[in-house]
Design an enzyme around this catalytic site. Structure first.
Site, mmCIF file in Angstrom:
data_model
loop_
_atom_site.group_PDB
_atom_site.id
_atom_site.type_symbol
_atom_site.label_atom_id
_atom_site.label_comp_id
_atom_site.label_asym_id
_atom_site.label_seq_id
_atom_site.Cartn_x
_atom_site.Cartn_y
_atom_site.Cartn_z
ATOM 1 C CE LYS A 40 -0.330 -0.353 5.003
ATOM 2 N NZ LYS A 40 -0.987 -1.124 6.066
ATOM 3 N NE ARG A 138 -7.475 0.176 10.721
ATOM 4 C CZ ARG A 138 -6.226 0.123 10.263
ATOM 5 N NH1 ARG A 138 -5.486 1.220 10.226
ATOM 6 N NH2 ARG A 138 -5.705 -1.005 9.833
ATOM 7 C CE1 TYR A 268 12.567 31.608 7.009
ATOM 8 C CE2 TYR A 268 12.523 29.224 6.698
ATOM 9 C CZ TYR A 268 12.495 30.507 6.173
ATOM 10 O OH TYR A 268 12.403 30.680 4.831
ATOM 11 C CG MET A 316 9.748 23.637 1.237
ATOM 12 S SD MET A 316 8.751 24.632 0.127
ATOM 13 C CE MET A 316 7.487 25.256 1.194
HETATM 14 C C1 PLP Z 1 -0.247 -2.101 6.621
HETATM 15 C C2 PLP Z 1 -0.910 -3.355 7.012
HETATM 16 C C3 PLP Z 1 -0.169 -4.542 7.180
HETATM 17 C C4 PLP Z 1 1.343 -4.587 7.083
HETATM 18 O O1 PLP Z 1 1.883 -4.191 8.313
HETATM 19 P P1 PLP Z 1 3.457 -4.126 8.554
HETATM 20 O O2 PLP Z 1 3.556 -3.804 9.995
HETATM 21 O O3 PLP Z 1 3.995 -3.057 7.686
HETATM 22 O O4 PLP Z 1 4.000 -5.473 8.224
HETATM 23 C C5 PLP Z 1 -0.856 -5.699 7.451
HETATM 24 N N1 PLP Z 1 -2.210 -5.695 7.573
HETATM 25 C C6 PLP Z 1 -2.950 -4.579 7.449
HETATM 26 C C7 PLP Z 1 -4.434 -4.654 7.611
HETATM 27 C C8 PLP Z 1 -2.336 -3.372 7.172
HETATM 28 O O5 PLP Z 1 -3.078 -2.263 7.060
#
Ligand code: PLP
Length: 379
Positions: A40, A138, A268, A316
């Site tokens: 992802k 969730r 800054y 930046m």
């Molecule tokens: C991102 C995610 C993973 C992978 O998790 P890692 O800790 O990066 O291995 C697995 N399952 C779900 C549902 C996720 O959202």
């Protein structure tokens, strides 16, 4: 591998290391456990096409992405591979999901009914995994209420159950709560009479996975993201002894070198004032590239193996570091933001602590401006 004469700030991604990491993780799993590679967010900022191609060559069994759009992108190179969409699907995305042949996550009877109707309207069948909420709060159907969702799917001609999963909320910090989640999940799968269905992918463990694979439980797959990208930080994980290699290195360059007298403010807000005469280097990267302002007056970079503290606020496009210790430094030289320099190393985990962040977020915070350069050698 040296690209330092071409870019002001860049990431090097070692696809050979990625492939070896997958192999080593696999070697630590029992035979037959399927590997779902989580890619992802553009493969955690590593570039989904390049990394997924390599993960396929390394014998990943399936992929997981966050949403339909990411699934469509991955399909450009992964036709025929199972791609699980981990996130909820919006009504406007349903038809694309079904037509692309992605695998949906179902968390409620309402979703199951929606998906079933849409698939029916298109004259297609949709593959789904049921997600069970065992304490993440969730996605997923609450574990005590999962049976109804399984029944809804079983009674739909347009949905085909292909897997069941849950997600741990505290696998790194709390093995006890994780055990409780695991037990709730197994109970829900048994209550639905599905624990012996060898045709289903049954999975819970991510990179922080713990002791999942004894003979008494139904698990037959893992979902691995962070670990394959070279970050280990899980003492309790079954993978803790696996020697994982870094995949990701983050560099910038010295754009200017100068001396400042004692009592001079830097950057800054004047949050840093020199205590004595020092030499500084102005690096050609800032928060517009992925060095967060949280690293101001806290983080370090490596130049010629030396740790050089960040002075004042990260801006930046530029960051000021103290290079008083580095002799004969020249404009144009490389500075390591994440990675090795001679015998020193800044890991993703160390960087994330300076920035009050987590390794996943560090990867996602490297911006579009930063080119990703790939080394493909198998070594
Ligand atoms: C991102 C995610 C993973 C992978 O998790 P890692 O800790 O990066 O291995 C697995 N399952 C779900 C549902 C996720 O959202």
């Amino acid at each position: 591998m040296s690209y330092s004469n071409q870019h002001r700030c860049w990431v090097e991604i070692d696809l050979g290391a990625l492939e070896r990491n997958l192999g080593r993780i696999r070697d630590n799993l029992p035979q037959g456990v399927r590997y779902v590679a989580v890619v992802k967010a553009d493969a955690y900022g590593h570039g989904v096409h390049q990394t997924a191609s390599r993960l396929m060559q390394a014998n990943a069994d399936a992929f997981a992405v966050a949403n339909v759009e990411e699934g469509a992108r991955l399909l450009e190179i992964a036709r025929g591979w199972p791609i699980l969409v981990l996130g909820p699907v919006l009504p406007e995305e349903e038809n694309a999901l079904i037509q692309l042949g992605l695998v949906a996550t179902v968390s409620s009877c309402e979703e199951a009914i929606r998906f079933s109707e849409s698939a029916g309207n298109l004259g297609q069948t949709l593959d789904v995994h049921v997600k069970i909420d065992t304490g993440m709060g969730r996605l997923g159907v609450w574990h005590e209420e999962a049976t109804r969702v399984f029944q809804t799917i079983a009674s739909s001609e347009n949905l085909r159950l292909r897997g069941i999963y849950t997600h741990y909320s505290d696998a790194v910090e709390s093995p006890e709560f994780t055990r409780e989640q695991r037990a709730r999940f197994v109970q829900a799968v048994r209550a639905a009479g599905l624990e012996d269905r060898n045709d289903l992918l049954i999975h819970a463990d991510n990179s922080a996975g713990t002791e999942a694979f004894d003979r008494n439980n139904p698990f037959n797959a893992v979902r691995v993201g962070l670990l394959q990208f070279g970050v280990t930080q899980y003492p309790s994980s079954v993978f803790h002894s696996v020697s994982i290699e870094p995949v990701f290195r983050f560099f910038t360059r010295v754009g200017l070198i100068k001396s400042l007298p004692a009592g001079t403010p830097v950057s800054y807000g004047r949050t840093y004032v020199t205590k004595e005469r020092i030499r500084t280097a102005i690096l050609t990267a800032g928060y517009g590239d992925g060095i967060p302002t949280a690293a101001s007056n806290r983080g370090e970079v490596l130049i010629r193996g030396q740790r050089c503290p960040i002075l004042g606020r990260v801006t930046m496009d530029q960051t000021v570091v103290d290079v008083t210790k580095v002799e004969n430094l020249e404009v144009g030289e490389k500075a390591v933001i994440i990675g090795r320099s001679e015998s020193s190393e800044i890991t993703v985990s160390e960087f994330s602590r300076w920035t009050d962040s987590i390794p996943w977020e560090v990867f996602c915070s490297v911006t579009k401006r930063v080119p990703r350069l790939y080394s493909t050698a198998r070594k």
